[in-house]
Design an enzyme around this catalytic site. Structure first.
Site, PDB file in Angstrom:
ATOM      1  N   GLY A 215       0.755  -1.245  -0.227  1.00  0.00           N
ATOM      2  CA  GLY A 215       0.027   0.533   0.047  1.00  0.00           C
ATOM      3  C   GLY A 215       0.601   1.105  -0.521  1.00  0.00           C
ATOM      4  O   GLY A 215       1.968   1.674  -0.672  1.00  0.00           O
ATOM      5  N   SER A 216       0.651   2.160   0.772  1.00  0.00           N
ATOM      6  CA  SER A 216       1.166   3.534   0.434  1.00  0.00           C
ATOM      7  C   SER A 216       2.866   3.584   1.052  1.00  0.00           C
ATOM      8  O   SER A 216       2.716   4.541   1.180  1.00  0.00           O
ATOM      9  CB  SER A 216       0.070   4.714   1.000  1.00  0.00           C
ATOM     10  OG  SER A 216      -1.323   4.787   0.852  1.00  0.00           O
ATOM     11  N   THR A 217       2.615   2.622   2.328  1.00  0.00           N
ATOM     12  CA  THR A 217       4.288   2.251   2.451  1.00  0.00           C
ATOM     13  C   THR A 217       4.973   2.467   0.426  1.00  0.00           C
ATOM     14  O   THR A 217       6.590   2.672   1.497  1.00  0.00           O
ATOM     15  CB  THR A 217       4.821   1.445   3.394  1.00  0.00           C
ATOM     16  OG1 THR A 217       4.348   0.163   3.050  1.00  0.00           O
ATOM     17  CG2 THR A 217       2.995   1.491   4.266  1.00  0.00           C
ATOM     18  N   LYS A 219       5.090   3.995  -1.449  1.00  0.00           N
ATOM     19  CA  LYS A 219       5.026   5.595  -1.652  1.00  0.00           C
ATOM     20  C   LYS A 219       6.835   5.937  -1.003  1.00  0.00           C
ATOM     21  O   LYS A 219       7.195   7.328  -1.372  1.00  0.00           O
ATOM     22  CB  LYS A 219       3.996   6.092  -1.241  1.00  0.00           C
ATOM     23  CG  LYS A 219       2.959   6.083  -1.936  1.00  0.00           C
ATOM     24  CD  LYS A 219       1.554   7.133  -1.259  1.00  0.00           C
ATOM     25  CE  LYS A 219       0.531   6.410  -1.783  1.00  0.00           C
ATOM     26  NZ  LYS A 219      -0.583   7.019  -1.347  1.00  0.00           N
ATOM     27  N   SER A 273      -0.414  11.306   2.049  1.00  0.00           N
ATOM     28  CA  SER A 273      -0.431  10.158   1.297  1.00  0.00           C
ATOM     29  C   SER A 273      -2.076  10.284  -0.259  1.00  0.00           C
ATOM     30  O   SER A 273      -3.145   9.277  -0.168  1.00  0.00           O
ATOM     31  CB  SER A 273      -1.111   8.725   2.523  1.00  0.00           C
ATOM     32  OG  SER A 273      -0.719   7.675   1.374  1.00  0.00           O
TER      33      SER A 273
END
Length: 491
Positions: A215-217, A219, A273
């Site tokens: 997921g957004s980690t 990024k 995010s």
């Protein structure tokens, strides 16, 4: 009469030669076949005739041996078995060994040639040396904080020391007690059947053997790639990102959970995010540079061992631009172990350099003499040093004024990134809550710990599942435990 005696003597000599030849055939040429015969229990009896060496955490044994009084004499015992099971694994008289018990079996069982007093000595004497000990890199306080933080939940925690790659915590939940498998009786067989039938798979080491959509980690990786490639040169400049963002070559639009993401700067997009901004950034960077950065962080590496094998974290390199956009926000085919995501955070904390993770500090003889030490670990560059400076700034913003406030520690500098990863067909499954972070005490010259937390069953209500709300408090407890001991020891 003399002739008969001579014939009898020759016959006896022939019999003696035949006996010697047969003994040679059995002991030399057929030795391997007899040793491998399932009916031959001599090796098993010899293996369990003496206590097994111990696995140590913080200087204290977390394993032991119990004299059962049976033919297979010594059984393995475990102190705080469920707490350390994702590290120790099990040593069973019925089912063999796993994890550290397996990877270091030669030292622990006394069969490693390094334990012999002289080279090849045991090959001639068939003696078995006392089992040696394995000293781990684990931090007892961090391990327990991670274990307590996941109590009643399904998930995993990995924590490392950024400057060395030492693994400080490795927790998987739910866990199990490996001592239930140690013996060879009906109880061990029942425990084995029960554990393997459990739908929650307590014997699966989720920290290193299971991969999740990050997921957004992820990024963190995408932002580093954009900065390294020069796609972004100013953290506060507008990124010309629409909201919603139409995936390249499709009619599918990507949206954000919150507003304010249209044309947001990298700083704003990272803090809050914004999926649209990072999907576009990934597509703009391109598959070659995105894949190169992901590989530099450790994705797609099949060789990682700590010393037991770690599942490969993946970033798909055969994607079109729409798939690349989704991959760049930690979805599509992007998958990572918690240990891999801890190494992503560690790379930011360590100035862009990644140290290979390791779990064994040293091995030693039963008397205490060192057999082998971990030595210097390989080092590679995940990003430019200047990019790492920017990434540390972005991750601090997340904790100080963004979605990661629950990870803040008074008196310490903390950087983090939240993530909520969708999974299941049509994303109908409960999302995974992620948090990756690093922390530096006020008197420390460098960050002391990097952590990744994933929670699989965070809440019954999808709307209440966030990495900042569920996973960040667990990471905070782990980081506090490490910083507290660091301050106490003056390291």
């Amino acid at each position: 009469m003399t002739r008969h005696i001579r014939h009898a003597a020759v016959f006896c000599a022939l019999l003696l030669v035949a006996l010697l030849m047969n003994a040679t055939r059995v002991q030399v040429f057929r030795a391997g076949a007899y040793e491998d015969n399932p009916a031959n229990r001599r090796e098993d009896i010899a293996r369990y005739l003496q206590p097994r060496g111990d696995i140590l955490v913080g200087g204290r044994p977390v394993t032991g041996s119990r004299d059962s009084g049976e033919q297979l004499r010594y059984e393995r015992t475990y102190a705080d078995g469920p707490l350390y099971a994702p590290v120790t694994g099990f040593a069973s008289q019925l089912y063999g060994t796993s994890l550290l018990e397996h990877a270091e079996d030669g030292v622990l069982s006394g069969t490693d040639p390094m334990l012999a007093p002289f080279p090849l000595w045991n090959d001639f004497t068939r003696a078995r040396n006392p089992g040696g000990d394995v000293v781990t890199t684990l931090h007892p306080g961090a391990q327990r904080a991670a274990f307590e933080g996941l109590r009643g939940r399904k998930g995993a925690v990995a924590a490392v020391e950024p400057s060395t790659g030492r693994i400080l915590a490795l927790v998987s939940a739910p866990s199990y007690d490996p001592q239930a498998l140690s013996g060879n009786g009906a109880a061990a067989a029942r425990s084995w059947a029960r554990l393997n039938a459990d739908a929650d798979r307590p014997m699966l080491n989720r920290a290193v053997r299971r991969t999740y959509p990050p997921g957004s980690t992820f990024k963190v990786v995408t932002a580093a790639a954009a900065l390294d490639a020069g796609v972004v040169t100013d953290l506060d400049a507008h990124t010309r990102s629409p909201d919603p963002y139409r995936l390249p070559g499709t009619t599918t639009s990507l949206r954000n959970e919150s507003g304010g993401c249209e044309d947001a700067s990298l700083r704003e997009a990272f803090t809050w995010s914004c999926n649209t901004v990072f999907a576009k950034l990934g597509a703009d960077v391109g598959v070659r540079d995105m894949a190169a950065t992901a590989r530099a962080f450790g994705f797609n590496d099949t060789r990682v061992r700590i010393p037991f094998a770690v599942a490969r974290s993946t970033f798909d390199t055969s994607v079109d631009r729409a798939q690349l956009a989704l991959s760049s926000i930690g979805q599509y085919n992007t998958r990572a172990t918690p240990l891999q995501m801890a190494m992503v955070a560690a790379a930011v904390a360590n100035g862009g350099q990644v140290r290979t993770p390791y779990l064994v500090e040293r091995t030693k003889r039963a008397g205490g003499a060192t057999l082998a030490t971990a030595g210097s670990r390989p080092l590679r560059r995940a990003m430019h040093p200047s990019t790492a400076v920017h990434m540390r700034e972005l991750m601090r913003d997340v904790v100080e004024k963004g979605t990661g406030r629950n990870a803040a520690i008074p008196g310490a500098t903390v950087g983090g990134k939240t993530g909520t990863a969708q999974h299941g067909i049509g994303n109908e499954g409960t999302p995974y809550a992620w948090f990756v972070s690093w922390a530096q005490g006020e008197n420390d010259v460098e960050p002391k710990v990097a952590v990744a937390v994933v929670v699989e069953d965070a809440a019954p209500d999808r709307g209440h599942i966030t990495g900042g709300g569920v996973a960040a408090p667990v990471a905070r407890a782990v980081m506090k435990a490490v910083l507290k001991s660091s301050a106490a020891s003056g390291r």
